[in-house]
Design an enzyme around this catalytic site. Structure first.
Site, PDB file in Angstrom:
ATOM      1  N   ASN A  39       0.780  -1.354   0.085  1.00 50.56           N
ATOM      2  CA  ASN A  39      -0.165  -0.012  -0.108  1.00 50.56           C
ATOM      3  C   ASN A  39       0.739   1.213  -0.043  1.00 50.56           C
ATOM      4  O   ASN A  39       0.334   2.227   0.412  1.00 50.56           O
ATOM      5  CB  ASN A  39      -1.139   0.153   1.046  1.00 50.56           C
ATOM      6  CG  ASN A  39      -2.009  -1.036   1.020  1.00 50.56           C
ATOM      7  OD1 ASN A  39      -2.448  -1.634   0.098  1.00 50.56           O
ATOM      8  ND2 ASN A  39      -2.125  -1.489   2.505  1.00 50.56           N
ATOM      9  N   HIS A  76     -14.325  -1.226   6.318  1.00 47.61           N
ATOM     10  CA  HIS A  76     -13.369  -1.925   6.895  1.00 47.61           C
ATOM     11  C   HIS A  76     -13.383  -2.914   8.120  1.00 47.61           C
ATOM     12  O   HIS A  76     -14.302  -2.397   8.899  1.00 47.61           O
ATOM     13  CB  HIS A  76     -12.043  -1.105   6.989  1.00 47.61           C
ATOM     14  CG  HIS A  76     -10.579  -1.795   7.383  1.00 47.61           C
ATOM     15  ND1 HIS A  76     -10.259  -2.154   8.529  1.00 47.61           N
ATOM     16  CD2 HIS A  76      -9.772  -2.479   6.280  1.00 47.61           C
ATOM     17  CE1 HIS A  76      -9.062  -2.668   8.453  1.00 47.61           C
ATOM     18  NE2 HIS A  76      -8.614  -2.674   7.095  1.00 47.61           N
ATOM     19  N   GLU A  95     -16.006   5.135   3.604  1.00 47.34           N
ATOM     20  CA  GLU A  95     -14.575   5.064   3.490  1.00 47.34           C
ATOM     21  C   GLU A  95     -14.634   5.918   2.100  1.00 47.34           C
ATOM     22  O   GLU A  95     -15.298   6.131   1.373  1.00 47.34           O
ATOM     23  CB  GLU A  95     -13.771   3.601   3.029  1.00 47.34           C
ATOM     24  CG  GLU A  95     -13.978   2.806   4.107  1.00 47.34           C
ATOM     25  CD  GLU A  95     -13.363   1.572   4.143  1.00 47.34           C
ATOM     26  OE1 GLU A  95     -12.644   1.323   3.174  1.00 47.34           O
ATOM     27  OE2 GLU A  95     -13.441   0.715   4.928  1.00 47.34           O
ATOM     28  N   SER A 107     -10.875  -0.434   0.331  1.00 50.11           N
ATOM     29  CA  SER A 107      -9.837  -1.023   0.633  1.00 50.11           C
ATOM     30  C   SER A 107      -9.689  -2.274  -0.321  1.00 50.11           C
ATOM     31  O   SER A 107      -8.561  -2.565  -0.931  1.00 50.11           O
ATOM     32  CB  SER A 107      -9.529  -1.421   1.903  1.00 50.11           C
ATOM     33  OG  SER A 107     -10.444  -2.514   2.461  1.00 50.11           O
ATOM     34  N   ASP A 157     -13.396   7.181   6.747  1.00 46.40           N
ATOM     35  CA  ASP A 157     -12.141   6.739   6.840  1.00 46.40           C
ATOM     36  C   ASP A 157     -11.177   6.720   5.408  1.00 46.40           C
ATOM     37  O   ASP A 157     -11.784   5.930   4.430  1.00 46.40           O
ATOM     38  CB  ASP A 157     -12.342   5.045   7.290  1.00 46.40           C
ATOM     39  CG  ASP A 157     -11.044   4.277   7.569  1.00 46.40           C
ATOM     40  OD1 ASP A 157      -9.888   4.868   6.886  1.00 46.40           O
ATOM     41  OD2 ASP A 157     -10.908   3.136   7.911  1.00 46.40           O
ATOM     42  N   HIS A 193      -7.136   5.051   2.008  1.00 46.94           N
ATOM     43  CA  HIS A 193      -6.601   4.702   1.069  1.00 46.94           C
ATOM     44  C   HIS A 193      -6.609   6.169   0.066  1.00 46.94           C
ATOM     45  O   HIS A 193      -6.130   5.831  -1.109  1.00 46.94           O
ATOM     46  CB  HIS A 193      -7.194   3.602   0.037  1.00 46.94           C
ATOM     47  CG  HIS A 193      -6.985   2.166   0.912  1.00 46.94           C
ATOM     48  ND1 HIS A 193      -5.827   1.634   0.670  1.00 46.94           N
ATOM     49  CD2 HIS A 193      -7.781   1.562   1.920  1.00 46.94           C
ATOM     50  CE1 HIS A 193      -5.779   0.534   1.328  1.00 46.94           C
ATOM     51  NE2 HIS A 193      -6.857   0.650   2.197  1.00 46.94           N
ATOM     52  N   LYS A 246      -0.436   3.576   4.651  1.00 48.69           N
ATOM     53  CA  LYS A 246      -0.358   3.508   3.431  1.00 48.69           C
ATOM     54  C   LYS A 246       0.405   4.519   2.282  1.00 48.69           C
ATOM     55  O   LYS A 246       1.480   4.382   2.548  1.00 48.69           O
ATOM     56  CB  LYS A 246      -2.012   3.431   2.830  1.00 48.69           C
ATOM     57  CG  LYS A 246      -2.764   2.136   3.166  1.00 48.69           C
ATOM     58  CD  LYS A 246      -3.516   2.002   4.432  1.00 48.69           C
ATOM     59  CE  LYS A 246      -3.973   0.534   4.598  1.00 48.69           C
ATOM     60  NZ  LYS A 246      -4.837   0.305   5.535  1.00 48.69           N
TER      61      LYS A 246
HETATM   62  C1  LIG Z   1      -5.779  -0.350   6.543  1.00 49.80           C
HETATM   63  C2  LIG Z   1      -6.925   0.119   6.993  1.00 49.80           C
HETATM   64  C3  LIG Z   1      -7.241   0.537   8.296  1.00 49.80           C
HETATM   65  C4  LIG Z   1      -6.142   0.021   9.464  1.00 49.80           C
HETATM   66  O1  LIG Z   1      -5.299   0.969   9.554  1.00 49.80           O
HETATM   67  P1  LIG Z   1      -3.996   0.339  10.102  1.00 49.80           P
HETATM   68  O2  LIG Z   1      -3.084   1.811  10.483  1.00 49.80           O
HETATM   69  O3  LIG Z   1      -3.087  -0.494   9.191  1.00 49.80           O
HETATM   70  O4  LIG Z   1      -4.396  -0.227  11.383  1.00 49.80           O
HETATM   71  C5  LIG Z   1      -8.425   1.017   8.713  1.00 49.80           C
HETATM   72  N1  LIG Z   1      -9.248   1.445   7.679  1.00 49.80           N
HETATM   73  C6  LIG Z   1      -9.144   1.083   6.404  1.00 49.80           C
HETATM   74  C7  LIG Z   1     -10.075   1.366   5.329  1.00 49.80           C
HETATM   75  C8  LIG Z   1      -8.172   0.526   6.009  1.00 49.80           C
HETATM   76  O5  LIG Z   1      -7.676   0.119   4.807  1.00 49.80           O
END
Ligand SMILES: *Cc1c(COP(=O)(O)O)cnc(C)c1O
Length: 390
Positions: free
Chosen positions: A46, A132, A176, A180, A205, A208, A237
């Site tokens: 990522n 997620h 999101e 993801s 969230d 990405h 990421k």
């Molecule tokens: C990767 C991810 C997370 C978790 O984040 P980390 O810092 O890896 O724990 C949370 N939400 C989404 C949408 C993700 O892709």
């Protein structure tokens, strides 16, 4: 008893080509990874802008250890919070246009903390169906009423919100920026309009999206022209490091400082990491050239992969999922590619819905055109072989 329980569960996992293994890699250079002494091109990470290996980011981490050491020494509520953490929070809040930012050790814990602290019995938590695992995990354990709306379906969300209308409980909608496992984007403007109409809060969230879209890489909300009530950004990421931040207004930040247990009872990440993050975000702010190279690579991949007899999901992001269907095919594809020096991991249920096992191909700005051609030619060769074998 324990042995029986564990062996039965393990047997279940093996039976469906679903067993998960972690493959240890022996180091990476941003574009390739060393696995079992074989150098393979990484199409599964990522690190979309290659920042995990950026010299300025590495230097920032190393240089700051002289002042701060390597460990923070405690929770931020006791001794772990440094002026470096404070500067990064201030910078993130200013850059992304919020009163405050609060750092968390990971996106997973940030989502747990926010949902757990804010949502109570009688409240409504309404999440996109493909949200997620870290969101789902907290939602399932929340005393609030938890419902999901069909992926990116604003009509369905509207129906869900309508049901909360005459209720006294608070409502929080979570989606999101870029999903993801599918790589598509949420209709953020429509969702923001709906949440305003229903006096609900919106949490996005943008794990990405941060770094790769919007002006200066400010992310999906900037690209859509909206301001959510809560924005989660993660640093593992495109930012190329690790950790996360919650962005919100001052009152919410004050509240989380009192009630977010994942913040209060966990060791703050090292100040040196904070300095690396500060440098990485500066690279993101002036990183139009990286985003252009990424967009160019994504375009090349999609053009070359368009004719493959496998379903390529309609994604314009760095996440380019190629649907294999069943677990066995996804694994066969992944092994075939790895034998040809291409690292593309198979993603299987329950991470994705049943019957949609896939190669989650990720494109980065560090890839060369020849890497992408190698990948699409190998995919083509696999499909030819597979077909003639049937
Ligand atoms: C990767 C991810 C997370 C978790 O984040 P980390 O810092 O890896 O724990 C949370 N939400 C989404 C949408 C993700 O892709």
């Amino acid at each position: 008893m324990w042995h029986t329980f564990l062996s039965e569960r393990l047997q279940q996992a093996r039976g469906q080509d679903a067993v998960r293994v972690r493959e240890a890699n022996g180091g990476a250079d941003g574009r390739t990874v060393l696995i079992n002494d074989q150098r393979v091109i990484n199409f599964s990470g990522n690190d979309y802008l290659g920042l995990s290996r950026h010299p300025a980011v590495i230097r920032a981490w190393c240089d700051s250890t002289a002042q701060f050491g390597v460990g923070s020494g405690g929770s931020g509520h006791v001794t772990g919070y440094t002026t470096a953490h404070q500067s990064l929070e201030q910078m993130l809040a200013d850059w992304l246009g919020f009163d405050r930012a609060i750092l968390f050790v990971s996106g997973f814990s940030a989502n747990q903390a926010v949902i757990t602290a804010l949502m109570q019995a009688g409240d409504h938590l309404i999440c996109d169906k493909l949200a997620h695992a870290s969101i789902m995990e907290a939602a399932m354990h929340s005393p609030a009423e938890f419902t999901r709306f069909h992926h990116n379906d604003t009509n369905h969300l509207s129906t869900r919100l309508h049901r909360t209308q005459h209720d006294s409980g608070k409502a929080l909608v979570i989606t999101e920026g870029i999903f993801s496992m599918d790589g598509d984007t949420a209709p953020l403007l429509e969702i923001r309009t709906l949440t305003r109409q229903h006096n609900s809060w919106l949490m996005v969230d943008d794990a990405h999206g941060i770094g790769v879209c919007g002006a200066e890489g400010k992310g999906s909300c900037d690209a859509a022209g909206i301001h959510p009530d809560i924005l989660i950004v993660t640093f593992g990421k495109a930012v190329g490091v690790s950790g996360a931040a919650v962005l919100c207004n001052a009152q919410t930040a004050d509240y989380l400082t009192q009630y977010a247990r994942h913040l209060i009872y966990s060791t703050t990440f090292p100040a040196a990491q904070t300095c690396a993050l500060y440098a990485a975000i500066q690279e993101i702010q002036r990183g139009d050239h990286l985003r252009e190279r990424l967009a160019d690579n994504i375009h090349t991949f999609r053009q070359q992969a368009a004719h493959l007899p496998l379903q390529l999901l309609p994604s314009s992001s760095a996440i380019q999922p190629l649907i294999a269907g069943d677990n066995a095919t996804a694994l066969a594809l992944s092994h075939y590619l790895q034998a040809r020096g291409l690292w593309v991991k198979a993603i299987r249920p329950p991470t994705v819905p049943p019957g949609t096992a896939r190669l989650r191909i990720t494109i980065t700005s560090a890839h060369q055109k020849a890497d992408i051609t190698l990948l699409t030619e190998a995919l083509d060769a696999f499909c030819c072989q597979y077909r003639s074998g049937e």
